[in-house]
Design an enzyme around this catalytic site. Structure first.
Site, PDB file in Angstrom:
ATOM      1  N   LYS A 214      42.048  46.897  45.191  1.00  0.00           N
ATOM      2  CA  LYS A 214      41.296  48.221  44.840  1.00  0.00           C
ATOM      3  C   LYS A 214      39.766  47.381  46.410  1.00  0.00           C
ATOM      4  O   LYS A 214      39.207  48.419  46.736  1.00  0.00           O
ATOM      5  CB  LYS A 214      40.809  48.246  44.410  1.00  0.00           C
ATOM      6  N   GLU A 220      43.444  35.430  44.580  1.00  0.00           N
ATOM      7  CA  GLU A 220      43.954  35.679  44.160  1.00  0.00           C
ATOM      8  C   GLU A 220      44.946  36.754  45.474  1.00  0.00           C
ATOM      9  O   GLU A 220      45.578  35.635  46.912  1.00  0.00           O
ATOM     10  CB  GLU A 220      44.927  36.198  42.957  1.00  0.00           C
ATOM     11  N   GLY A 275      42.145  49.571  38.580  1.00  0.00           N
ATOM     12  CA  GLY A 275      43.170  48.662  38.286  1.00  0.00           C
ATOM     13  C   GLY A 275      44.178  49.238  37.697  1.00  0.00           C
ATOM     14  O   GLY A 275      45.223  50.079  38.678  1.00  0.00           O
ATOM     15  N   ARG A 276      44.243  49.224  36.565  1.00  0.00           N
ATOM     16  CA  ARG A 276      44.908  49.532  35.379  1.00  0.00           C
ATOM     17  C   ARG A 276      45.608  50.942  35.197  1.00  0.00           C
ATOM     18  O   ARG A 276      46.685  50.740  34.708  1.00  0.00           O
ATOM     19  CB  ARG A 276      44.422  48.461  34.639  1.00  0.00           C
ATOM     20  N   GLU A 361      43.070  44.670  28.776  1.00  0.00           N
ATOM     21  CA  GLU A 361      41.981  45.455  29.581  1.00  0.00           C
ATOM     22  C   GLU A 361      41.308  46.075  29.139  1.00  0.00           C
ATOM     23  O   GLU A 361      39.981  46.479  29.335  1.00  0.00           O
ATOM     24  CB  GLU A 361      42.929  45.336  30.871  1.00  0.00           C
ATOM     25  N   HIS A 392      67.604  38.705  19.590  1.00  0.00           N
ATOM     26  CA  HIS A 392      67.794  36.906  18.768  1.00  0.00           C
ATOM     27  C   HIS A 392      66.834  36.165  19.706  1.00  0.00           C
ATOM     28  O   HIS A 392      67.378  35.048  19.610  1.00  0.00           O
ATOM     29  CB  HIS A 392      69.532  37.093  19.927  1.00  0.00           C
ATOM     30  N   LYS A 512      35.724  34.201  36.868  1.00  0.00           N
ATOM     31  CA  LYS A 512      35.925  34.212  37.984  1.00  0.00           C
ATOM     32  C   LYS A 512      34.832  33.250  38.855  1.00  0.00           C
ATOM     33  O   LYS A 512      34.717  32.752  39.492  1.00  0.00           O
ATOM     34  CB  LYS A 512      35.505  35.563  38.499  1.00  0.00           C
TER      35      LYS A 512
HETATM   36  O1  F6P Z   1      40.066  40.598  37.050  1.00  0.00           O
HETATM   37  C1  F6P Z   1      41.068  42.006  36.729  1.00  0.00           C
HETATM   38  C2  F6P Z   1      40.874  42.846  37.863  1.00  0.00           C
HETATM   39  O2  F6P Z   1      39.312  43.578  38.472  1.00  0.00           O
HETATM   40  C3  F6P Z   1      41.964  44.107  37.485  1.00  0.00           C
HETATM   41  O3  F6P Z   1      41.720  44.919  36.567  1.00  0.00           O
HETATM   42  C4  F6P Z   1      42.471  44.627  38.830  1.00  0.00           C
HETATM   43  O4  F6P Z   1      43.748  45.122  38.474  1.00  0.00           O
HETATM   44  C5  F6P Z   1      42.679  43.924  39.398  1.00  0.00           C
HETATM   45  O5  F6P Z   1      41.024  42.292  39.013  1.00  0.00           O
HETATM   46  C6  F6P Z   1      42.675  43.387  40.828  1.00  0.00           C
HETATM   47  O6  F6P Z   1      41.771  43.741  41.310  1.00  0.00           O
HETATM   48  P1  F6P Z   1      42.068  43.771  42.410  1.00  0.00           P
HETATM   49  O7  F6P Z   1      43.046  45.579  42.781  1.00  0.00           O
HETATM   50  O8  F6P Z   1      40.354  44.190  43.466  1.00  0.00           O
HETATM   51  O9  F6P Z   1      42.590  43.167  43.862  1.00  0.00           O
END
Ligand code: F6P
Length: 549
Positions: A214, A220, A275-276, A361, A392, A512
Site C-alpha cells: 500500500k 521487508e 491493508g488488512r 491489528e 491431535h 519499525k
Molecule cells: O506493519 C503493519 C502494516 O502497516 C500493516 O497494517 C500492513 O498491512 C502491512 O504493514 C504492509 O504495509 P504495506 O502494504 O504498506 O507494505
C-alpha cells in the site's frame, strides 16, 4: 472538522446495558449448556441465523434469551446502527488517521454510488478491476510474454501483512479453482531464506513478480523487491526486462515509478482501504491471476452479499452482529482471552493466520476513540488450525484445560475433492467436537462405563465450552468472500462496542522506528556508539562479534 475528542462518549462500563449484563452474568455464571439445552429442546434450531449462503448455529454458547436481549440492547446503546451507516456512507470513521473506511466500496456493484469527499469512488474501483482482468487474462493465456519471449509460468507476490496474508489465504482457499499450470509463491519475510526458498528452482525468464505494498515504503517488501530485481537481471541482463517481469500494487505511484515499474503496470487502490481489509482490492491481483477474473468477481459478489446482510438485517438475525456480540460476551463477561478458529476444510489452512491480522491489528487497542484508556479488555487473541489436525494437538487443552477457549468451527457440506468416506469422517469430527465441548461427559457417565474410581477424574469432561458453528454448502469464491466479510464486520461490531478505532495500527510503529536506528549499528564497519539499554547494547555487541561477513 468534528474531531473525535469533541464527541462525548459514556464509558462502556457505565452503560445501562453493560451494567445489566454484569448483573445478569452473576445470575447465569453457573448455568451449564446441558441444562440450557434440556430446558429448551428447540434451542438448536432457534439460536441459528442465515446470511447469504452461511448458516450460523450459535446455540452452543453460554447465553440465554435474556443474555441475547441485553447484548442487542448494548449494540443499540453503543449506536451500532449509526456506526454501520457511517462506514457504508464513507464518513471518516478511522478517527486517528482521519480516513474513510470503505472496503465495502471494493465490492460495490457498478452503478452504486459511494462518495468520499464528494466524489463517487465506485467507477474507479471498477476501472481498476477491469485493468486487473485484462492483465490477468493476458498472463493466464500466455499472451503476456517475459522479456525473452517465454510465457510466464511462475508468479511471486512480494508483500507483508495485509499485502501478503490475504493473497496467501485466498490462493490457498481457492486453489481448487486455480490455473494449475501456473506456480504461485509468496515472499513476505525480510529473512533471506524466504526469498531463497521461493526462487531457487525458478527461471527468471518465466517469472513475474507482483510487488504489493500500500505504502511502497515497507522495509521487508522493498528489500525483497530489490533482491527480486537483482535476481531477475542477473539472468535477463537488461533493465528493460523489469517492465515484463515486475508489476506493482500500491497507492504510491511515485514510489512505484522510482522503483522502475511503469505506471501502466501499476494497479492502484486508495487510502480508504486498510491493508488488512484489502484482499479484494488490487492487492488480490495474485488471486485473480490464479483463479481468473470471473471467479474473482464471484468472490466480490460474496463479499457484497454479506455487506448487504450486515447493513440491512435486523440485529437479532444479523450474522456479523451476533458473532461480534457473542465475542464480547465471551471475552468481557466469561473472561475468555482467546478465540480458536477451526476450519474443517483443508483449503482454509491459512484462514486463522489471515484472521490474526484482521482481528488483532484491528482490535488490539488500549484507548477509546476519544483517547481515554479503555475500561474493559479489548481484542482477544485469535489462533487456530484446520480440523482434524488440531484435534491431535491442542484440543486437549480446550476440552480439559483450565482456560475457557471459545471456538468457531467452520465446515462445508460438500467436499471439493470427494474421496470415499473422507468427507463424512471430516464432518462427523466437526460435529462431535462441538457436542463434546458443549456437553462434556459427567462423572456419573464415566462411572457407568465401569471406569475404575482412580481414573474417573481424568476421563471426566466438564463441557460448557462455547462454540459457534458456521456451515455452508461448498467452498466457492462466493462463500470465501462471505466468510471474510462476516469476520470483517464482526470485528467492526466489537470495535464499536469497545468504542475503539478498529482501523488504525499505531502499535506497529515503534518497533519499525527503532529497527531503523539499529540497522546502521549492525552494519557499520566502525565500532558504533551504542546508546540503548544495557540488554540491547550487549546483544548488539554479541551479534556483531558472531555474525559472518
Ligand atoms: O506493519 C503493519 C502494516 O502497516 C500493516 O497494517 C500492513 O498491512 C502491512 O504493514 C504492509 O504495509 P504495506 O502494504 O504498506 O507494505
Amino acid at each position: 472538522m468534528n474531531t473525535p475528542a469533541s464527541t462525548p462518549h459514556l464509558r462502556l462500563a457505565d452503560r445501562p446495558a453493560w451494567k445489566a449484563l454484569a448483573a445478569h452474568h452473576e445470575q447465569v455464571r453457573n448455568l451449564h449448556l446441558r441444562q440450557i439445552f434440556a430446558d429448551d429442546p428447540q434451542r438448536g434450531e432457534r439460536l441459528t441465523a442465515e446470511g447469504a449462503d452461511l448458516y450460523l448455529d450459535y446455540s452452543k454458547n453460554r447465553v440465554t434469551d435474556e443474555t441475547l436481549k441485553l447484548l442487542l440492547q448494548l449494540a443499540d446503546e453503543c449506536g451500532l446502527a449509526d456506526r454501520i451507516e457511517a462506514m457504508f456512507s464513507g464518513q471518516k470513521i478511522n478517527a486517528s488517521e482521519q480516513r474513510a473506511v470503505l472496503h465495502v466500496a471494493l465490492r460495490a456493484q457498478p452503478g452504486e454510488r459511494i462518495e468520499v469527499d464528494g466524489a463517487d469512488v465506485v467507477p474507479e474501483v471498477h476501472a481498476v478491476l477491469d485493468h486487473m482482468a485484462i492483465f490477468s487474462e493476458s498472463v493466464r493465456s500466455a499472451s503476456w510474454l517475459g522479456y525473452t519471449g517465454r510465457p510466464i509460468r511462475n508468479i511471486i507476490n512480494i508483500g507483508i501483512g495485509g499485502s501478503d496474508l490475504g493473497p496467501v489465504m485466498a490462493y490457498e482457499a481457492l486453489r481448487h479453482y486455480s490455473q494449475r499450470d501456473l506456480t504461485f509463491r509468496f515472499i513476505s519475510n525480510v529473512d533471506g531464506t524466504d526469498f531463497e526458498e521461493a526462487t531457487r528452482d525458478l527461471d527468471p525468464e518465466e517469472t513475474l513478480f507482483v510487488i504489493c505494498s500500500k505504502t511502497f515504503t515497507t522495509l521487508e517488501t522493498l528489500t525483497n523487491a530489490h533482491s527480486a530485481r537483482a535476481w531477475s537481471l542477473r539472468k535477463l541482463k537488461d533493465e528493460r526486462a523489469v517492465q515484463r517481469h515486475f508489476v506493482a500494487v500500491s497507492t504510491n505511484a511515485e514510489g512505484v515509478a522510482k522503483f522502475g515499474i511503469a505506471t501502466a503496470n501499476m494497479f492502484g487502490f486508495w487510502d480508504w482501504v486498510g491493508g488488512r481489509y484489502s484482499m479484494d482490492s488490487a492487492v488480490g491481483l495474485s488471486t485473480m491471476l490464479a483463479i481468473g477474473a470471473e471467479n474473482f468477481r464471484a468472490m466480490l459478489s460474496g463479499f457484497h452479499a454479506m455487506d448487504q446482510h450486515f447493513r440491512s438485517t435486523p440485529f437479532e438475525r444479523n450474522l456479523p452482529v451476533l458473532m461480534g456480540l457473542l465475542a464480547i460476551w465471551n471475552n468481557n463477561f466469561l473472561g475468555a482471552e482467546t478465540v480458536a478458529v477451526l476450519p474443517y476444510e483443508h483449503y482454509l489452512k491459512r484462514f486463522p493466520a489471515y484472521l490474526q491480522q484482521l482481528t488483532m491489528e484491528s482490535n488490539g487497542k488500549h484507548v477509546t476513540l476519544e483517547g481515554a484508556p479503555v475500561d474493559v479488555s479489548t481484542g482477544p487473541i485469535y489462533w487456530g488450525e484446520p480440523g482434524t489436525n488440531g484435534q491431535h494437538s491442542f484440543y486437549q487443552l480446550i476440552h480439559q484445560g483450565t482456560r475457557l477457549v471459545p471456538c468457531d468451527f467452520i465446515g462445508f457440506c460438500q467436499s471439493l475433492n470427494p474421496l470415499g468416506r473422507h468427507h463424512d469422517l471430516l464432518l462427523a469430527n466437526l460435529l462431535a467436537q462441538t457436542e463434546a465441548l458443549a456437553f462434556g461427559k459427567t462423572k456419573e457417565q464415566v462411572e457407568a462405563e465401569g471406569t475404575p474410581a482412580w481414573l474417573v477424574p481424568h476421563r471426566t469432561f466438564e463441557g460448557n465450552r462455547p462454540t459457534n458453528t458456521l456451515l455452508a454448502e461448498r467452498l466457492t469464491p462466493q462463500t470465501l468472500g462471505q466468510l471474510v466479510a462476516l469476520y470483517e464486520h464482526s470485528v467492526f461490531t466489537q470495535g464499536v462496542i469497545w468504542d475503539i478505532d478498529s482501523f488504525d495500527q499505531w502499535g506497529v510503529e515503534l518497533g519499525k522506528v527503532l529497527a531503523q536506528r539499529i540497522i546502521p549499528e549492525l552494519e557499520s564497519t566502525d565500532e558504533p556508539k551504542l546508546a540503548h539499554d544495557s540488554s540491547t547494547n550487549a546483544l548488539i555487541r554479541r551479534y556483531r562479534r558472531l555474525r559472518k561477513e
